[in-house]
Every structure is written in C-alpha cells, then in structure tokens.
Design an enzyme around this catalytic site. Sequence first.
Site, PDB file in Angstrom:
ATOM      1  N   CYS C 155       0.830  -1.206   0.000  1.00  0.00           N
ATOM      2  CA  CYS C 155       0.000   0.000   0.000  1.00  0.00           C
ATOM      3  C   CYS C 155       0.866   1.257   0.000  1.00  0.00           C
ATOM      4  O   CYS C 155       0.720   2.137  -0.845  1.00  0.00           O
ATOM      5  CB  CYS C 155      -0.914   0.041   1.213  1.00  0.00           C
ATOM      6  SG  CYS C 155      -2.285  -1.100   1.099  1.00  0.00           S
ATOM      7  N   HIS C 156       1.781   1.334   0.983  1.00  0.00           N
ATOM      8  CA  HIS C 156       2.582   2.554   1.096  1.00  0.00           C
ATOM      9  C   HIS C 156       4.066   2.246   1.283  1.00  0.00           C
ATOM     10  O   HIS C 156       4.821   3.083   1.737  1.00  0.00           O
ATOM     11  CB  HIS C 156       2.076   3.422   2.245  1.00  0.00           C
ATOM     12  CG  HIS C 156       0.611   3.728   2.140  1.00  0.00           C
ATOM     13  ND1 HIS C 156      -0.341   2.979   2.797  1.00  0.00           N
ATOM     14  CD2 HIS C 156      -0.070   4.625   1.402  1.00  0.00           C
ATOM     15  CE1 HIS C 156      -1.548   3.438   2.487  1.00  0.00           C
ATOM     16  NE2 HIS C 156      -1.408   4.428   1.643  1.00  0.00           N
TER      17      HIS C 156
END
Lengths: 259, 439, 191
Positions: C155-156
Amino acid sequence: MSKAMKIKRLLIFALFSVLAVVLSPVAHTVEPIQLPIQDWHFSGPLSTFDRASLQRGYMIYRRICAACHSMKHVAFRNLEAIGYSEEQIKAIAAEYMYTDGPDEGGNMYERPGLPSDYFKSPYPNHNAARAIHNGALPPDLSLIIKARHHGPDHVYGILTGYEAAPEGTALRAGQYWNRYMPGHIIAMMPPLAGNMIAYEDGTPQTLEQYARDVVTFLTWAAEPMLEDRKRAGMKVLLFLLIFTGIMYAIQKRIWAAVR
Amino acid sequence: MIYKMSKTERVTFKNPVVRWIDERLPIFTLMRKEYKVFPIPRNVNYFWNFGAIAIFMLIVMMATGIVMAMHYTADTRLAFDSVERIMRDVNGGWLIRYVHMNGASFLFVAVYIHIFRGIYYGSYKKPRELLWMLGVLIFLLLMGTAFIGHVLPWGQMSFWSATVITNLFSAIPLIGDGIVTLLWGGFSVDNPTLTRFFALHYLLPFIIIFVIFLHVCTLHIAGSNNPLGINVKKSQDTLPFHPYFTTRDMFGLLVFLMIYAVFVFYMPNVFNHPDNYIPADPLVTPTHITPEWYFLPFYAMLRAITFDIPIPFMDIILVSAKLGGVIAMFGSIILLFFLPWLDSHPIRSARFRPLFRFFLIALVLDFVFLGYVGSQPADATLLDIPLNHFGLTGTVYYYAFFLVILPLLSKIEKGRELPTSIHQVILQAGNSSTSGKNE
Amino acid sequence: MTAESEIHDGNKGGEQGDGQEGASRRDFLCLSGAAFGVVGAAYAATFLINSLNPAQDTLALATIEVDISHIPVGEARTVMWRGKPVFIRHRTSEEITQAREDDVAALVDREADSARVQKPEWLIVVGICTHLGCVPIEQKTSDSRGEYGGWFCPCHGSYYDTSGRIRKGPAPKNLVVPPYVFVSDVVVKIG
C-alpha cells in the site's frame, strides 16, 4: 345537567354490558383447556431463577429432551449464567462432536465442541427429523416457553398430562392422549416418569418435580435476560417515579402563579 | 410559518454566538416564536398532551429502530435468528427490542387518544381541516409502517399476516393479482418481500416525520383548539407554550412512560402473539391468525363482509365478498379524510353537543367491540349468534355514524349555548370553586 | 369536565410563586427536573451506543486453536483471528540468526527478537500493517519478502524484517504480536 347525567349513566351502562358480554366465556368456540397453574419461582416482579432447579432442569434436558429436540439459540457459554464454571462448561461442550471445516485439504472434519458452540441438534436437518418421527417435527426448544400461551404452565401441563385415552378415542400408532394438549392428541411419547433420573441433592424424584425443573430451565433458555429485565425495570421505574414527582411539582408551581 | 416572520419580530439575543447565527439564519427567533411564546388556550386539558407524547414515541421508535437495523439481517434464512441474537447476545439488545416492540403499541395508544381528542372537541373543523387531513395521512403511514415492521422478525405471525394482508390487494379487479406479485417480488411472500419491507420500514418513518412537520406547521398557523371549541379572542385566553405547557407535557409524558415501562419490563410479550416466537414456516398456517391489537377493529370490518353484492335484479356480482371486505376496511380510514365536510355543525366541542357526544361515545364503544370481534376466530359465536353478524352490525354503525348521523346532526342538532370567551369561563369556574370552598 | 376541575386545582394551589423563597424553591425544582432529564437522556443514548460494541457471541469467538504441525520450515500460514489475519511463520535458522543480529540495528520501534517470540522458530504476528491497516504480502513462497526478508506492505511501501519489525517505510510500529500460548508442541492457542 340532568340530561347529561342521564346520558352518562346510559353510556356507563352500555359500556359495562359490552364488557360483560365480551368477558363472558360464551363467546369461545372450543372449550378452553384449564392449565394446571403453578406457582413459579421466577414469576414475581423481582423474583429470580432457582439455580439448583435450573441445573437439574438442564440435566434432564440433556439426558431426555435433547434426544429429540434441538435448542439452537443456546450456546454452552450461556451455561455460565445458570451456575457452571468455565472448566465445567468446556468439559460439557467437549462431550459433543461438531463438524467443522473445510480444512486446507478441502475436507470437513470432526472436532470436540467449544464453549462458543451452540447446543447440538440431534438431526442434520428438518427433513431428517420428520423422517424419524413419522412426519412430525419435534420443535426447537429454545423459545418454546414464549411460543405458547401461558408457556410455563402449558409445558408443565404437557409433561404431566399423559393419561389413558378416554373410551372411544381412536389413537393411531405413535399417538398419545394428553389432557393439556389442544385436541388432546400428541405425537410425543411420555418423556418423563418418576425415578428415571437420580438427583444427587435429595430433591424428590417425582414426575412433577422433573417437570418443574425442566420448565424452569426452558424458561431460562427462552428468556435468559429475565432477571436482568426485572432488576432494570425497578431502577427505571424508580427513576421515572421521582422524575414524574419533580415534574408534577414544577408544573403545579408554575400554574399556581396563573390566575 | 416563515412568511409571518418579518424583520420587526426578530429578537436580539444576548449570547453572541446565538445572535450571530440568528442574524443569518433566524432559527432561534423561529424556535422562540413557535415553542416559547406561542400562545396556547389556557383551558386545554391533558388530552392535549398526546400529540407531544406520540412524537416522543416516534422518536423512541426511530432511535431504537436505527440501532436494531445495525444488528438485523433482512434475509429469510437469517432474520429470525438475527432478532434472537439481538435478544441474547447484543449488549442490552433485549431491552432495545422490547422497547421497540412495545413502543409500537404505545405509539398507537397515544395516536388513538389523540384522534379521539380531535373528534370529541371538533378539532377538524374550520380552519383546521388540512391539519386534520395531514393527521389522517400520518395515521395511515403509521399503520403501514407498523404492519411492515411486524413482518421483520419473520416469525409465524409475521409471515402469515404478511401473506393475508398483501393478498387483500388481489381483491382489486383486473390489476389486483399484478399488484400482489409486484408487492411480493415473487410468487409468494419470500426473501424479496422481506428485503423490501425492511427497506420500507426504515424509509417510512422519515416520511412520517416530514408529514408531522407539515401537521405542526398547519397547527401553528391555526393555533390549538380547546375543550370549549370556541375561538381565542384576546390575550387573557391564552398562556405561552413555555413554561406552562412544556412542563405539563413533560409531566404527562412521564406518567405515560411509567405505564409503558411497566409493560416493557414486566410483561413485554402481552401484545405479542406467541406464534411469532416460532420461525416462519410457509407450509404451516397457525390455527388462528390475528393482527396486532391496533388493527383489530379494521380486521373485523374486513371480515364482516361475507356476502357478494350483486347489481340489483341481475345475476352479475358487482362487488365480491372479498372486495367488499377490503373496501369496508380501507374505506373506514379514507372516510376520515372527509370528516370536516361530513360534520358541518358550527359548534366544535362535543361538550355543547349532547347528541353528537352520545353517538360519538357509542362509536368508541363500537370500535372497541369491533376490536374484540377482530380478535376472535372467524367462526366464533356470541350468545349462539355468529360473531360476524355483530361485526357487520358494528361496521354498519361505524359507517352510519360518519355518513348518516353526522350530516343529519349537522342539520338538526341545536346544541347548547356557547360561552363568550375562554377567559370568562375560567373566571366563573374559579369563583364557583372558591365559594364552594368557603362554605 | 376534566379541564374545569384541573383549572380549579391550579387556582387552589393558592400560594403564589413570586415570593423570594418560592422562587428559589422553584429554581431548585427546575434544576433537579432538568438534571433528571439530562441524566435520563444521556443514559438512554449511552445504552443505545453501547449496543454497538461487540456482542456476546462475537466475544466468545475471541480465541482460536491452530494446528501448526504441517507448516514446513521457511514457510508461513495465515489464520483468521477476530476477523484479522494472523501470520504464523516457521522460521529457518538463518532467519532466526538474522533477526537476533538485527536487535542492534537501527530500528524504528526498538524491540528485541526474543521479546517477540516464545519459541524462536515460530513467529506469530497480526498481519496488519501498522501504518493504515493493509495486509502485507509474503505468504506464498513466490511473493516478494522485501529487502529485509520479512514482509512488504504494497500500500505505502513498508518493509518488515524476519521478526516482523518495521525497518523502512511509513509504518510507525512493529507488527503486533497477539496473545498466544502453546497448548502443546504442535497446537497454539491465539487470543
């Protein structure tokens, strides 16, 4: 005024005659069954369940009723409320095998019950139950007390009301005559009889006592919140009573100033 | 309401935040005008509490309902169990559900008393005709919402009353069957029916709130009626809503809540049919289906019509028994919309119309009796006469009251002399009571 | 009828509320009335909101037992616990050594490997990235484990090491170790 009074009297007369007619038993089509009204430990506004009776009732349910009747809304963890310890509950739950899965291989497997499991039904499905019982479906007992008018007395009546059929009554195989069953014909064979289960605490081992205990247990199963409800009711009513008193005084005072 | 609010009527509030908002959006001015200084006839009695009580009950229903909707599953396989889960596992769920379940009954208690008040004191007459009609609309919407809500627990009574009531629409000639299929979303009451009923049960209360808003708006334009039924003439006739009637409404509400609490905590299931604790089974009809108590009089009217109505001297049936029952039932409520014109007598309050009062109280007894008839099995008898005959008589009286007696009384009843003003009546009563005390 | 009798009552109330004492008594009454109203409403609101907390049946499912005998060395399995994925990783001896050596590395959320495992070969962590709740990828042997040999959250871009500790990326904390006990050598009870 006198005319109004006359009308009032007439109306009161009319009201009472309507009430008298309404309340008279003439209106009933079928002769109502007179249930054996019992004095239940849990019926008063602040009364509680008799814990010992609950546990005896659960024992009868497990040994007798559960052979044919499911109780799918009650889980083993709920038994804590009738006085069993966590260890006892684990042991009771583990006596039953549950199908779980699928596992990583895609297969269902059997495992012992957990406190979070619900009471195990004796049948895989309704049709299986009907097939065993000549087409009759033994009802689930979780809510049986609330699903009948005058539930506790009705179930007590059924459990104690088996009698020989009066002459001229044709009973088919698998049918029994019960005084308190609507229509008197019942497909359940007499489930309880005196001395069929040993009580260790010295409680009389009579049919009536068994019935009382099992009804107590079933009432708890149908309404486990009964004690909480009655206690909370007292608090709420007390709160409302004081609040109403205060509001009455405020209202009175405010209106007193108006002339 | 808003059009009346000219700039001069604005109040300058002390609190700077309130003032700042009010200058831009005059809600505080509005609230003050409609709920603080709003004039209420000083002689209104406790019958005037029930509008506020009904609104309070509706709010209770919505608050508990929204929370329950977060736990409920609208699927025929899961609905019954999800309600039981609310009762057993959700924190305090049993209380929320019992409050909601009995709340429906108590909402109808309040609404029925409110309607009776309206009829008894002639609150439907000019200039309050639209106020009355909006009220009847609210009543209809409440009945719909209550009926649909009763289906959601998916017990035996839920299922079978849904089946019976939706089948009523099949009585409509030509399009009836199509309507029923449309209502069901299938060929019987089933999962699509339950799901849409749930959606509607959530939606309808918000529509009701909107109609209540209109109902209150029209009330605040005409002002409240009063037990004397005469118009407010001068300022001595009224008192400001706050604190006189806010405190009294509060007191009345609390008394009502106490009775309600006794039912919720000590007999939560008396209004509920035991069969609804049995999961719905489309293969087994309960021996005796009864609707909720607040529908019983209308149910009796439905069952009262057991004969076909032919076109005179011909063999063609104009109205079948089934359609006749449906018309009798729905007509009895539709009739209420026309009440302001059926009764055109100039005097409002039944207090000054003995004949009207007599027939009205007879109507109330008739309505209660119809409720009893509705609660009995279809083949019951009373004094060896089929109960349905009484049901028919009761239905005939209900209709006669509105269609014959009221128009007739409007013409022939003289009525008593009306007092000149509310204030004067209060002064007289005060004097006679003090003199009575002195003796 | 009723209305008239009520008005009598009101008038009979007699004592006017405009005296000093009467006014203060009324103030007290109004205050207690308001207090009751506020307490009642607050209690009702709390009650309704509390019903949205986990129900009894949800709480009852809060523990699970997992058979770990069939997880080969170097691989991991995911099980569901309270609706969340839990990673159970059978670590190789290299991974264990690596994790211990990294105890002294530059850690964002300093924690010794020994404090994060009960048995060195079994690492059990809640498989939820401590950044914003995504599930890091790793479980299949073909998945990228990121440059620290643990997990990588796509995701990040957070990297976890072989002890589930955050090494690089926006996540602030190490992967959470759930409460668990070894019921036997091959069965672990989580929760």
